[in-house]
Design a protein around this motif. Sequence first.
Motif, PDB file in Angstrom:
ATOM      1  N   GLY A  17     -28.468   2.301  -9.368  1.00 29.17           N
ATOM      2  CA  GLY A  17     -26.954   2.723  -9.726  1.00 29.17           C
ATOM      3  C   GLY A  17     -26.148   1.398  -9.914  1.00 29.17           C
ATOM      4  O   GLY A  17     -25.114   1.650 -10.697  1.00 29.17           O
ATOM      5  N   GLY A  18     -26.558   0.187  -9.518  1.00 26.01           N
ATOM      6  CA  GLY A  18     -26.239  -0.914  -9.968  1.00 26.01           C
ATOM      7  C   GLY A  18     -25.988  -1.456 -11.545  1.00 26.01           C
ATOM      8  O   GLY A  18     -25.250  -1.975 -11.992  1.00 26.01           O
ATOM      9  N   VAL A  49     -15.668   5.843  -1.983  1.00 25.46           N
ATOM     10  CA  VAL A  49     -15.203   7.060  -1.925  1.00 25.46           C
ATOM     11  C   VAL A  49     -16.120   7.785  -3.057  1.00 25.46           C
ATOM     12  O   VAL A  49     -16.764   8.919  -2.534  1.00 25.46           O
ATOM     13  CB  VAL A  49     -13.576   7.577  -2.121  1.00 25.46           C
ATOM     14  N   MET A  50     -15.962   7.608  -4.135  1.00 27.81           N
ATOM     15  CA  MET A  50     -16.700   8.262  -5.102  1.00 27.81           C
ATOM     16  C   MET A  50     -18.359   7.900  -5.056  1.00 27.81           C
ATOM     17  O   MET A  50     -18.823   8.864  -5.455  1.00 27.81           O
ATOM     18  CB  MET A  50     -16.182   7.427  -6.646  1.00 27.81           C
ATOM     19  N   ASN A  51     -18.528   6.916  -4.544  1.00 32.76           N
ATOM     20  CA  ASN A  51     -20.073   6.443  -4.298  1.00 32.76           C
ATOM     21  C   ASN A  51     -20.687   7.628  -3.306  1.00 32.76           C
ATOM     22  O   ASN A  51     -21.762   8.105  -3.496  1.00 32.76           O
ATOM     23  CB  ASN A  51     -20.172   5.174  -4.025  1.00 32.76           C
ATOM     24  N   MET A  52     -19.721   7.848  -2.343  1.00 33.45           N
ATOM     25  CA  MET A  52     -20.301   8.754  -1.324  1.00 33.45           C
ATOM     26  C   MET A  52     -20.251  10.277  -1.984  1.00 33.45           C
ATOM     27  O   MET A  52     -21.363  10.799  -1.831  1.00 33.45           O
ATOM     28  CB  MET A  52     -19.131   8.836  -0.238  1.00 33.45           C
ATOM     29  N   LEU A  53     -19.546  10.702  -2.883  1.00 29.89           N
ATOM     30  CA  LEU A  53     -19.491  11.719  -3.409  1.00 29.89           C
ATOM     31  C   LEU A  53     -20.813  11.992  -4.200  1.00 29.89           C
ATOM     32  O   LEU A  53     -21.519  12.859  -4.085  1.00 29.89           O
ATOM     33  CB  LEU A  53     -18.489  12.219  -4.198  1.00 29.89           C
ATOM     34  N   GLY A  54     -20.857  11.030  -5.066  1.00 29.06           N
ATOM     35  CA  GLY A  54     -22.094  10.966  -5.990  1.00 29.06           C
ATOM     36  C   GLY A  54     -23.485  10.823  -5.314  1.00 29.06           C
ATOM     37  O   GLY A  54     -24.367  11.650  -5.587  1.00 29.06           O
ATOM     38  N   GLY A  55     -23.307  10.054  -4.019  1.00 25.48           N
ATOM     39  CA  GLY A  55     -24.704   9.918  -3.209  1.00 25.48           C
ATOM     40  C   GLY A  55     -25.199  11.339  -2.481  1.00 25.48           C
ATOM     41  O   GLY A  55     -26.270  11.702  -2.601  1.00 25.48           O
ATOM     42  N   TYR A  56     -24.029  11.936  -2.160  1.00 27.05           N
ATOM     43  CA  TYR A  56     -24.276  13.247  -1.447  1.00 27.05           C
ATOM     44  C   TYR A  56     -24.798  14.133  -2.465  1.00 27.05           C
ATOM     45  O   TYR A  56     -25.892  14.905  -2.035  1.00 27.05           O
ATOM     46  CB  TYR A  56     -22.925  13.638  -0.857  1.00 27.05           C
ATOM     47  N   LEU A  57     -24.306  14.613  -3.722  1.00 30.76           N
ATOM     48  CA  LEU A  57     -24.547  15.440  -4.518  1.00 30.76           C
ATOM     49  C   LEU A  57     -26.164  15.044  -5.167  1.00 30.76           C
ATOM     50  O   LEU A  57     -26.885  15.865  -5.287  1.00 30.76           O
ATOM     51  CB  LEU A  57     -23.848  15.464  -5.817  1.00 30.76           C
ATOM     52  N   GLY A  58     -26.393  13.615  -5.609  1.00 37.28           N
ATOM     53  CA  GLY A  58     -27.560  13.144  -5.843  1.00 37.28           C
ATOM     54  C   GLY A  58     -28.718  13.416  -4.882  1.00 37.28           C
ATOM     55  O   GLY A  58     -29.825  13.779  -5.364  1.00 37.28           O
ATOM     56  N   GLY A  94     -23.184   6.406  -7.672  1.00 38.86           N
ATOM     57  CA  GLY A  94     -23.907   6.962  -6.362  1.00 38.86           C
ATOM     58  C   GLY A  94     -25.019   7.948  -6.588  1.00 38.86           C
ATOM     59  O   GLY A  94     -25.733   8.168  -5.794  1.00 38.86           O
ATOM     60  N   TRP A  95     -24.750   8.630  -7.555  1.00 41.94           N
ATOM     61  CA  TRP A  95     -25.436   9.821  -8.015  1.00 41.94           C
ATOM     62  C   TRP A  95     -27.161   9.369  -8.529  1.00 41.94           C
ATOM     63  O   TRP A  95     -28.030   9.594  -7.884  1.00 41.94           O
ATOM     64  CB  TRP A  95     -25.102  10.667  -9.076  1.00 41.94           C
ATOM     65  N   VAL A  96     -27.044   8.375  -9.154  1.00 40.62           N
ATOM     66  CA  VAL A  96     -28.295   7.829  -9.755  1.00 40.62           C
ATOM     67  C   VAL A  96     -29.107   7.118  -8.532  1.00 40.62           C
ATOM     68  O   VAL A  96     -30.169   7.033  -8.367  1.00 40.62           O
ATOM     69  CB  VAL A  96     -27.993   6.854 -10.843  1.00 40.62           C
ATOM     70  N   ASP A  97     -28.333   6.267  -7.826  1.00 41.99           N
ATOM     71  CA  ASP A  97     -28.661   5.555  -6.526  1.00 41.99           C
ATOM     72  C   ASP A  97     -29.630   6.585  -5.490  1.00 41.99           C
ATOM     73  O   ASP A  97     -30.413   6.220  -5.035  1.00 41.99           O
ATOM     74  CB  ASP A  97     -27.733   4.805  -5.717  1.00 41.99           C
TER      75      ASP A  97
END
Length: 269
Positions: A40-41, A225-234, A31-34
Amino acid sequence: MQELLDFLSVNSEPVAAWPLALLLLAGFAAGWVDAVVGGGGLIQLPALLLFPGITPVQALATNKLGSIFGTTTSAITYYRRTSPDLKTAIPMALCALVGAFGGAGIAVILPTELIEPIIIAALVAVLIFTIAKPRAGELSQLKYTGSAHYLRAVLIGVVIGAYDGMIGPGTGSFLIIAMVTVLGYSFLEASAKAKIVNLATNLGALLLFLPGGHVLVGLGLAMGVMNMLGGYLGARMAISKGSKFIRVIFVIVVAALIIKLGSDLILGK
């Protein structure tokens, strides 16, 4: 607790704690990398493929469900903070959705070994261009206006959307470099638009994968859920650091993607 484990089961088999924890960690990192540069894939799909009991098509389909939460979160974050040009992003996204739906249909029957050498060659070209042109993507300097701009934008959406539906890893990176080199956007603005388009490609693939029963819903939602957290921070970090930061991470991710796909091709995975 047992009901939760049953919900997260893979093909009616219970999941073990350690593989699940590692998969959720991969979902956060993806999620962060994306959110920053796409790709992120590269992290999430291999993690799913290594998870016990999952078939390749299930891994691809479940990856889309997890990813759509992260791309939605990062797209909203980018939109609220950078206000990207929706006149370009929305047509691209709609065409990418159609392309991804068609690509997902092909993914069920097409051997990936037919496509991987072409993808690796394209990524190498992208990496060389990005390193050789250090000032590319610093500022938005649109190369086309009017219908010429929108035609190229929707063609990018269709082609990369189809790729995302078929295979996936590197989609965000391809979108960003296409918008930087073909359309003339900065890395930051291209990254913001890429999240909207990537959201549509994930949705397009899911429109085929979900009715076909290929998605492991429980596992996909947990990763989401984990993707959302990583995506927001990234997304917040990318916006605060700007195009130069995105460019550095972009080079690292594309290089890693080349190494991963190249090693898979050589080792026959």
